[in-house]
Design a protein around this motif. Sequence first.
Motif, short mmCIF file in Angstrom:
data_model
loop_
_atom_site.label_atom_id
_atom_site.label_comp_id
_atom_site.label_asym_id
_atom_site.label_seq_id
_atom_site.Cartn_x
_atom_site.Cartn_y
_atom_site.Cartn_z
N ARG A 1 17.71 4.81 -24.12
CA ARG A 1 18.91 4.17 -23.40
C ARG A 1 18.69 3.88 -21.89
NH1 ARG A 1 24.04 4.34 -27.90
NH2 ARG A 1 23.02 3.96 -29.50
N VAL A 2 17.82 4.80 -21.50
CA VAL A 2 17.15 5.07 -20.13
C VAL A 2 15.88 5.13 -20.04
CG1 VAL A 2 17.37 6.51 -18.25
CG2 VAL A 2 19.53 6.39 -19.22
N ARG A 3 15.58 4.11 -19.27
CA ARG A 3 13.98 3.97 -18.94
C ARG A 3 13.72 3.73 -17.40
NH1 ARG A 3 13.64 -0.20 -22.37
NH2 ARG A 3 15.02 1.26 -23.70
N VAL A 4 12.25 4.10 -17.19
CA VAL A 4 11.79 3.50 -15.80
C VAL A 4 11.52 1.98 -15.78
CG1 VAL A 4 9.92 3.68 -14.31
CG2 VAL A 4 10.88 5.82 -15.67
N GLN A 5 12.32 1.18 -14.79
CA GLN A 5 12.06 -0.16 -14.68
C GLN A 5 12.48 -0.52 -13.35
OE1 GLN A 5 15.10 -2.25 -17.02
NE2 GLN A 5 13.70 -3.84 -17.43
N ASP A 6 11.17 -1.29 -12.79
CA ASP A 6 11.53 -1.88 -11.34
C ASP A 6 13.00 -2.40 -11.39
OD1 ASP A 6 10.29 -2.56 -8.76
OD2 ASP A 6 10.77 -4.46 -9.66
N GLU A 7 13.48 -2.36 -9.99
CA GLU A 7 14.78 -3.16 -10.05
C GLU A 7 14.57 -4.63 -10.04
OE1 GLU A 7 18.73 -2.85 -6.82
OE2 GLU A 7 16.76 -2.19 -6.26
N GLY A 8 13.50 -5.10 -9.62
CA GLY A 8 13.38 -6.63 -9.78
C GLY A 8 13.32 -7.02 -11.22
N SER A 9 12.57 -6.14 -11.74
CA SER A 9 12.61 -6.64 -13.38
C SER A 9 14.10 -6.75 -14.03
CB SER A 9 11.77 -5.59 -14.20
OG SER A 9 11.70 -5.81 -15.51
N GLN A 10 14.73 -5.77 -13.58
CA GLN A 10 16.24 -5.49 -14.18
C GLN A 10 16.91 -6.99 -13.68
OE1 GLN A 10 18.13 -1.84 -12.58
NE2 GLN A 10 16.18 -1.00 -12.80
N LEU A 11 16.81 -7.11 -12.43
CA LEU A 11 17.65 -8.57 -12.04
C LEU A 11 17.09 -9.75 -12.88
CD1 LEU A 11 17.48 -7.47 -8.18
CD2 LEU A 11 19.49 -7.60 -9.63
N ASN B 1 0.99 -1.16 0.11
CA ASN B 1 -0.15 -0.08 0.05
C ASN B 1 0.93 0.93 -0.02
OD1 ASN B 1 -2.60 -1.40 -0.01
ND2 ASN B 1 -2.56 -1.60 2.27
N ASP B 2 2.17 0.95 -0.29
CA ASP B 2 3.07 2.23 -0.19
C ASP B 2 3.24 2.50 -1.54
OD1 ASP B 2 3.21 2.68 2.25
OD2 ASP B 2 5.05 1.35 2.88
N ALA B 3 3.38 3.91 -2.23
CA ALA B 3 3.89 3.98 -3.51
C ALA B 3 5.28 3.77 -3.86
CB ALA B 3 3.30 5.49 -3.82
N PRO B 4 5.55 2.95 -4.81
CA PRO B 4 7.01 2.64 -5.17
C PRO B 4 7.70 3.86 -5.39
CG PRO B 4 5.60 1.89 -6.80
CD PRO B 4 4.70 2.34 -5.73
N ALA B 5 9.10 3.68 -5.08
CA ALA B 5 9.88 4.85 -5.45
C ALA B 5 10.08 4.64 -7.08
CB ALA B 5 11.38 4.70 -4.74
N VAL B 6 10.43 5.82 -7.99
CA VAL B 6 10.50 5.48 -9.22
C VAL B 6 12.16 5.04 -9.25
CG1 VAL B 6 10.85 6.77 -11.52
CG2 VAL B 6 8.93 7.48 -9.76
N THR B 7 12.07 3.83 -9.98
CA THR B 7 13.58 3.14 -10.34
C THR B 7 13.62 3.33 -11.83
OG1 THR B 7 13.16 1.74 -8.39
CG2 THR B 7 15.07 1.37 -9.74
N MET B 8 15.14 3.51 -12.27
CA MET B 8 15.40 3.59 -13.40
C MET B 8 16.51 2.71 -14.01
SD MET B 8 14.66 7.80 -13.79
CE MET B 8 14.64 7.43 -15.83
N ALA B 9 16.53 2.31 -15.00
CA ALA B 9 17.64 1.41 -15.62
C ALA B 9 18.41 2.12 -16.63
CB ALA B 9 17.26 0.28 -16.20
#
Length: 453
Positions: A231-241, A184-192
């Motif tokens: 070459r830079v985008r918003v992407q969840d860190e879990g998706s990157q991993l 229920n917490d808004a996620p931080a904006v993570t980028m790759a």
Amino acid sequence: MSSSSPRWVAYDTLRAVSESDAYANLLLPRELRRAGMSGPDAAWATELTYGTLRHQGTYDAIIADAAGRPPGEIDPPVLDALRLGVHQLLAMRTPTHAAVNETVRQVRHVAGASASGFANAVLRRVSERTVEEWDERLERGARSDDERLGLRHAHPVWVIRAFRRALAAEGRTDELDALLAADNDAPAVTMAALPGLAARPEDAAATPYSPIGFRLGGGDPGPVIAAADGRVRVQDEGSQLAALALTRATAVRPGERWLDLCAAPGGKTAVLAAEALAAGAVVEANELSSTRAKLVRDSVAGVPLEVPVSEEDGRTRAARGRYDRILVDAPCTGLGALRRRPEARWRKSPVDVPDLTELQGGLLTAAIDALVPGGIVAYVTCSPHLAETAGVIAEARRRFGEGIEELDARAVLASVSDTEIDLPAQLDGSGRAQLWPHRHGTDAMSISLLRRR
């Protein structure tokens, strides 16, 4: 109240979610642009939309109590407006007169005068109690501890039980409350920053686990994305991993052939393409939906590597080639991304799981069949539900027997990560890695690696 006001943007988004199964995280930005909305108004509309969707189940219980009838007996356009009004009253500290009057005006516009009188009466009753008093009232009427937990954290009971079982698979059931709260917490904006093609901005903070991830100090990431030419985008860190787990599980040999079998929206495909470009491999992608296949093509446009995108059922597409690495980011319940897609908790039900696991198993089987000897498949779901994760892997191991071996995905992620990552062993003895929003700040991504002998 103008049709371009924050309340109308939120209302139109909720109606699309209710009527058309739209995803709020895709639709709301378009609605904000259409309304020419930015700054505080956009932030207010965003909180109103996402907050209402997160707490919809709890708000429906409050509305049922105040209305004296179940939500199913309330006209859906009126019900959506009431949900927005309740969120303003109980969570946004909107003055009572503004929350009630503006919601009543909205109901009058969409459903007429008699419905507006009903809405006024319901919201007046809701406003007579504080959020704490409503919580206490609802929990007194709950039929079980899990129902009380569901009302407190706005999760369906079946989801709570699925989460508990998934945490129990790690011996961590004591983390259930923390997990539900994190949803229920808004996620931080993570980028790759695509590896080899872009670098983390100097003023950005590196993510703790992904070597290609970063977070800006705040503000709109749009200018950073626009300046990076894809070459830079918003992407969840879990998706990157998840993507890096496949590309870095073993050393890449030049000329390897890779396939992203269920590629949309294409974030992982872009990471694969960047990694392939650096290592001398080639990448193909597949996505059944033409509309979503376009998203994949757009996503990889910033990588100077040709990535053909086919539009087929993945269960038949995999058979058209032989591959060294295949990513199966399977369609799933999406229970691991409830921070970003809060409506998914109310959209799915237990009856959806068997059909999904059948599809997931079929995709994984097709992928394994398409591997060359020594080839690796990464089976990924944005869900921690054990039927979609451990169950699908266990069935694949039964089906292929000694023909496949499971790699230790936790060890692979540890080697990829820049810092120590808390990934307890699965009690079933598998090598599966499970990420969590409350523990890692990522979506609840499940990652398994299987190698063909």
